[in-house]
Design an enzyme around this catalytic site. Structure first.
Site, PDB file in Angstrom:
ATOM      1  N   ARG A  46       0.834  -1.199   0.000  1.00 28.63           N
ATOM      2  CA  ARG A  46       0.000   0.000   0.000  1.00 28.63           C
ATOM      3  C   ARG A  46       0.867   1.247   0.000  1.00 28.63           C
ATOM      4  O   ARG A  46       0.553   2.255  -0.643  1.00 28.63           O
ATOM      5  CB  ARG A  46      -0.950   0.014   1.213  1.00 28.63           C
ATOM      6  CG  ARG A  46      -1.733   1.320   1.330  1.00 28.63           C
ATOM      7  CD  ARG A  46      -2.845   1.239   2.357  1.00 28.63           C
ATOM      8  NE  ARG A  46      -2.417   0.673   3.619  1.00 28.63           N
ATOM      9  CZ  ARG A  46      -1.707   1.320   4.550  1.00 28.63           C
ATOM     10  NH1 ARG A  46      -1.305   2.569   4.354  1.00 28.63           N
ATOM     11  NH2 ARG A  46      -1.375   0.730   5.669  1.00 28.63           N
ATOM     12  N   TYR A  98     -16.866  15.314 -17.146  1.00 28.86           N
ATOM     13  CA  TYR A  98     -17.276  13.916 -17.001  1.00 28.86           C
ATOM     14  C   TYR A  98     -18.271  13.774 -15.854  1.00 28.86           C
ATOM     15  O   TYR A  98     -18.074  14.327 -14.762  1.00 28.86           O
ATOM     16  CB  TYR A  98     -16.039  13.049 -16.775  1.00 28.86           C
ATOM     17  CG  TYR A  98     -16.335  11.649 -16.308  1.00 28.86           C
ATOM     18  CD1 TYR A  98     -17.160  10.806 -17.043  1.00 28.86           C
ATOM     19  CD2 TYR A  98     -15.796  11.158 -15.128  1.00 28.86           C
ATOM     20  CE1 TYR A  98     -17.446   9.524 -16.619  1.00 28.86           C
ATOM     21  CE2 TYR A  98     -16.061   9.869 -14.691  1.00 28.86           C
ATOM     22  CZ  TYR A  98     -16.900   9.057 -15.435  1.00 28.86           C
ATOM     23  OH  TYR A  98     -17.175   7.788 -15.012  1.00 28.86           O
ATOM     24  N   ASP A 170      -7.123  17.643 -16.345  1.00 29.25           N
ATOM     25  CA  ASP A 170      -7.365  16.250 -16.708  1.00 29.25           C
ATOM     26  C   ASP A 170      -6.925  16.075 -18.161  1.00 29.25           C
ATOM     27  O   ASP A 170      -7.519  16.636 -19.085  1.00 29.25           O
ATOM     28  CB  ASP A 170      -8.853  15.917 -16.553  1.00 29.25           C
ATOM     29  CG  ASP A 170      -9.142  14.432 -16.711  1.00 29.25           C
ATOM     30  OD1 ASP A 170      -8.477  13.789 -17.546  1.00 29.25           O
ATOM     31  OD2 ASP A 170     -10.040  13.921 -16.022  1.00 29.25           O
ATOM     32  N   LYS A 195      -7.963   4.425 -19.753  1.00 30.85           N
ATOM     33  CA  LYS A 195      -8.301   4.785 -21.124  1.00 30.85           C
ATOM     34  C   LYS A 195      -7.095   4.599 -22.058  1.00 30.85           C
ATOM     35  O   LYS A 195      -6.652   3.482 -22.266  1.00 30.85           O
ATOM     36  CB  LYS A 195      -8.839   6.211 -21.156  1.00 30.85           C
ATOM     37  CG  LYS A 195      -9.901   6.495 -20.084  1.00 30.85           C
ATOM     38  CD  LYS A 195     -11.093   5.569 -20.147  1.00 30.85           C
ATOM     39  CE  LYS A 195     -12.279   6.023 -19.321  1.00 30.85           C
ATOM     40  NZ  LYS A 195     -12.107   6.055 -17.865  1.00 30.85           N
TER      41      LYS A 195
END
Length: 376
Positions: A46, A98, A170, A195
């Site tokens: 982590r 978005y 973004d 993406k």
């Protein structure tokens, strides 16, 4: 190093005595200590994992940032970003955004006392008028999802000046292959690595790339604390995808230009939104600040019946959410990406039953056109 070379070699790790060309998958939750008070640099996955660290170094190098943090998905990255702010802070966000980001800002962030004002970030005067002493960030998508609006990043940096306001961009649609917002003044760059970066519709990933080491360290601490980190295997898949980013982006963009031109001539298509068309309002701006236009197209048809018939009849093109993979995907924003945005807000942004979004893949452009034609 040119972008196409950097995608393959920017974060090359020569420390492996095996000579492995590809970064190994360190599928381990924990790492042993050499002795008391000693560490290999890795203690618990982590906190950091060698495979994820390689992906982070690669994104930082591609974006020209001081450091990067990798997350389980793009929304995990944006959720962690919002932990930089305090109750009472305000952010200005692109008014065409978005739907998942809107949902986060309007629910979780609002519950945490962070107020979001939506503004047309293509209009610098509108942004200037909206800034107050409580403004702590300007959050920009460019091109926007789904209306493909383009914001002037250097102009926004000049507008913000020395004020204590983060410029967050973004860059999912253009990727670091076509666009580097940090070089124009952005403080943080976001990617949904799901993406174009991973590029094969087979994994989820998200990244935050920081301009300064101090900001990179703050985000790394938040990532470790919140725990929504990228797994070793998904980091491996993302790195593997980035190796072909250049050739995929070039081919997809080449296809997109042809398809956008064809759509403009179809009698049932009333509008086409693609930054690579010379009549797009930000065509010149895109040429000035980026190296390409990408492969995302939105278009409007003559009625809802046409839109739904198209969705039902495509065969090669896939009716699916998401974008950026090798397959061409057709998305219906009103019921998919923006379904939870209130109707009045959707309509004010032009997102109605006639709007469709096309993520152009790397198939033959002629085959894609033929499928759209028969479906229309």
């Amino acid at each position: 190093m040119k972008p196409e070379t950097a995608c393959i070699h920017a974060a090359r790790d020569t420390s492996h005595h095996t000579g492995a060309v590809m970064v190994p998958i360190y599928q381990s939750a924990t790492f042993s200590h050499p002795g008391f008070g000693q560490s290999t640099g890795y203690d618990y996955s982590r906190m950091q994992n060698p495979t994820r660290e390689h992906a982070e170094k690669l994104l930082a190098a591609l974006e020209g940032g001081a450091g990067a943090s990798a997350f389980a998905c793009g929304m995990a990255a944006i959720s962690t970003l919002m932990e930089l702010f305090q109750p009472g802070d305000e952010i200005l966000a692109t008014n065409d955004l978005y739907g998942g980001s809107i949902r986060l800002f309007n629910t979780i962030s609002a519950k945490n006392g962070i107020k979001t004002h939506y503004v047309d970030t293509t209009n610098l005067s509108a942004v200037q008028a909206a800034i107050t002493e409580k403004t702590k960030a300007v959050f920009i998508e460019t091109p926007t999802n789904p209306m493909m609006n383009v914001s002037d990043i250097a102009g926004m940096r000049a507008l913000i000046g020395n004020r204590n306001i983060l410029l967050v961009v973004d860059n999912t649609f253009l990727t670091p292959y076509f666009f580097n917002p940090i070089s124009l003044g952005a403080d943080i760059v976001i990617h949904s690595g799901t993406k174009y970066l991973a590029g094969h519709n087979d994994t989820l990933a998200g990244f935050l790339v920081s301009k300064t080491p101090e900001l990179a360290e703050r985000l790394h601490t938040l990532k470790n604390t919140l725990g929504s980190v990228l797994s070793p295997f998904d980091a491996f898949l993302t790195v593997r995808g980035i190796k072909t980013l250049a050739v995929r982006m070039e081919k997809a963009q080449q296809n997109a230009v042809q398809i956008a031109d064809w759509l403009k001539k179809h009698p049932k298509v009333t509008e086409v939104y693609y930054a690579g068309l010379p009549d797009h309002p930000a065509y010149a701006l895109s040429q000035r600040q980026a190296r390409g236009f990408g492969a995302m197209i939105s278009f409007r048809v003559d009625c809802e019946e046409t839109a739904q018939r198209l969705l039902n009849r495509v065969e090669l093109v896939l009716y699916a959410e998401s974008l950026g993979g090798v397959e061409t995907l057709l998305t219906y924003p009103v019921t998919q990406t923006h379904a939870e945005v209130p109707e009045a807000e959707r309509l004010s942004r032009g997102i109605d039953g006639c709007l469709l979004r096309l993520s152009v893949g790397i198939e033959s452009a002629e085959d894609i056109v033929a499928d759209l034609n028969q479906a229309l």
